[in-house]
Design a protein around this motif. Structure first.
Motif, PDB file in Angstrom:
ATOM      1  N   ALA A 170     -10.512   6.138  -3.453  1.00 47.64           N
ATOM      2  CA  ALA A 170      -9.481   6.078  -4.491  1.00 47.64           C
ATOM      3  C   ALA A 170     -10.038   6.554  -5.828  1.00 47.64           C
ATOM      4  N   LEU A 171     -11.249   6.152  -6.154  1.00 47.00           N
ATOM      5  CA  LEU A 171     -11.852   6.593  -7.407  1.00 47.00           C
ATOM      6  C   LEU A 171     -12.121   8.095  -7.393  1.00 47.00           C
ATOM      7  N   GLY A 172     -12.479   8.629  -6.249  1.00 44.21           N
ATOM      8  CA  GLY A 172     -12.689  10.072  -6.131  1.00 44.21           C
ATOM      9  C   GLY A 172     -11.405  10.846  -6.364  1.00 44.21           C
ATOM     10  N   ILE A 173     -10.302  10.336  -5.819  1.00 44.15           N
ATOM     11  CA  ILE A 173      -9.009  10.983  -6.015  1.00 44.15           C
ATOM     12  C   ILE A 173      -8.589  10.890  -7.476  1.00 44.15           C
ATOM     13  N   LEU A 174      -8.782   9.746  -8.093  1.00 43.09           N
ATOM     14  CA  LEU A 174      -8.447   9.579  -9.501  1.00 43.09           C
ATOM     15  C   LEU A 174      -9.276  10.509 -10.373  1.00 43.09           C
ATOM     16  N   SER A 175     -10.550  10.615 -10.077  1.00 42.83           N
ATOM     17  CA  SER A 175     -11.427  11.518 -10.833  1.00 42.83           C
ATOM     18  C   SER A 175     -10.954  12.960 -10.715  1.00 42.83           C
ATOM     19  N   HIS A 176     -10.578  13.366  -9.510  1.00 39.20           N
ATOM     20  CA  HIS A 176     -10.081  14.723  -9.285  1.00 39.20           C
ATOM     21  C   HIS A 176      -8.797  14.960 -10.082  1.00 39.20           C
ATOM     22  N   PHE A 177      -7.895  13.973 -10.082  1.00 36.50           N
ATOM     23  CA  PHE A 177      -6.655  14.079 -10.842  1.00 36.50           C
ATOM     24  C   PHE A 177      -6.942  14.240 -12.335  1.00 36.50           C
ATOM     25  N   ARG A 178      -7.888  13.447 -12.858  1.00 40.34           N
ATOM     26  CA  ARG A 178      -8.212  13.523 -14.284  1.00 40.34           C
ATOM     27  C   ARG A 178      -8.753  14.891 -14.658  1.00 40.34           C
ATOM     28  N   VAL A 179      -9.589  15.475 -13.803  1.00 43.85           N
ATOM     29  CA  VAL A 179     -10.145  16.802 -14.068  1.00 43.85           C
ATOM     30  C   VAL A 179      -9.031  17.844 -14.073  1.00 43.85           C
ATOM     31  N   GLN A 180      -8.127  17.758 -13.085  1.00 44.35           N
ATOM     32  CA  GLN A 180      -7.015  18.707 -13.030  1.00 44.35           C
ATOM     33  C   GLN A 180      -6.099  18.559 -14.249  1.00 44.35           C
ATOM     34  N   PHE A 181      -5.838  17.334 -14.647  1.00 47.21           N
ATOM     35  CA  PHE A 181      -4.984  17.109 -15.819  1.00 47.21           C
ATOM     36  C   PHE A 181      -5.635  17.682 -17.072  1.00 47.21           C
ATOM     37  N   TYR A 182      -6.920  17.429 -17.256  1.00 44.42           N
ATOM     38  CA  TYR A 182      -7.628  17.933 -18.432  1.00 44.42           C
ATOM     39  C   TYR A 182      -7.599  19.460 -18.452  1.00 44.42           C
ATOM     40  N   ASP A 183      -7.729  20.087 -17.293  1.00 41.00           N
ATOM     41  CA  ASP A 183      -7.706  21.546 -17.218  1.00 41.00           C
ATOM     42  C   ASP A 183      -6.350  22.127 -17.606  1.00 41.00           C
ATOM     43  N   CYS A 184      -5.284  21.332 -17.508  1.00 40.44           N
ATOM     44  CA  CYS A 184      -3.951  21.796 -17.902  1.00 40.44           C
ATOM     45  C   CYS A 184      -3.769  21.815 -19.418  1.00 40.44           C
ATOM     46  N   LEU A 185      -4.606  21.106 -20.134  1.00 36.07           N
ATOM     47  CA  LEU A 185      -4.491  21.020 -21.584  1.00 36.07           C
ATOM     48  C   LEU A 185      -5.316  22.142 -22.213  1.00 36.07           C
ATOM     49  N   TYR A 186      -4.691  22.952 -23.032  1.00 37.12           N
ATOM     50  CA  TYR A 186      -5.399  24.078 -23.618  1.00 37.12           C
ATOM     51  C   TYR A 186      -5.815  23.780 -25.054  1.00 37.12           C
ATOM     52  N   THR A 187      -4.854  23.681 -25.928  1.00 37.61           N
ATOM     53  CA  THR A 187      -5.146  23.445 -27.332  1.00 37.61           C
ATOM     54  C   THR A 187      -5.403  21.967 -27.565  1.00 37.61           C
ATOM     55  N   ARG A 188      -6.504  21.658 -28.219  1.00 38.78           N
ATOM     56  CA  ARG A 188      -6.877  20.274 -28.545  1.00 38.78           C
ATOM     57  C   ARG A 188      -6.912  19.379 -27.313  1.00 38.78           C
TER      58      ARG A 188
END
Length: 53
Positions: free
Chosen positions: A19-37
């Motif tokens: 579960a923590l691995g999946i959450l970590s993967h989600f956080r990385v993908q979400f962060y990659d969607c953010l461009y400015t700031r």
């Protein structure tokens, strides 16, 4: 083209580590969607999700 779900569902027998691995993967993908700031937006989202109200 079929899109893969952003978050996988876990079977009850899967461990907390999975579960923590999946959450970590989600956080990385979400962060990659953010461009400015990205740092500020990520911290704001984290604060909103962790708020009591």
């Amino acid at each position: 083209m079929k899109e893969r779900p952003l978050v996988k569902s876990l079977a009850p027998e899967q461990s907390a580590d999975a579960a923590l691995g999946i959450l970590s993967h989600f956080r990385v993908q979400f962060y990659d969607c953010l461009y400015t700031r990205a740092d500020a937006l990520f911290e704001l989202t984290d604060a909103l999700l962790c708020a009591d109200a």
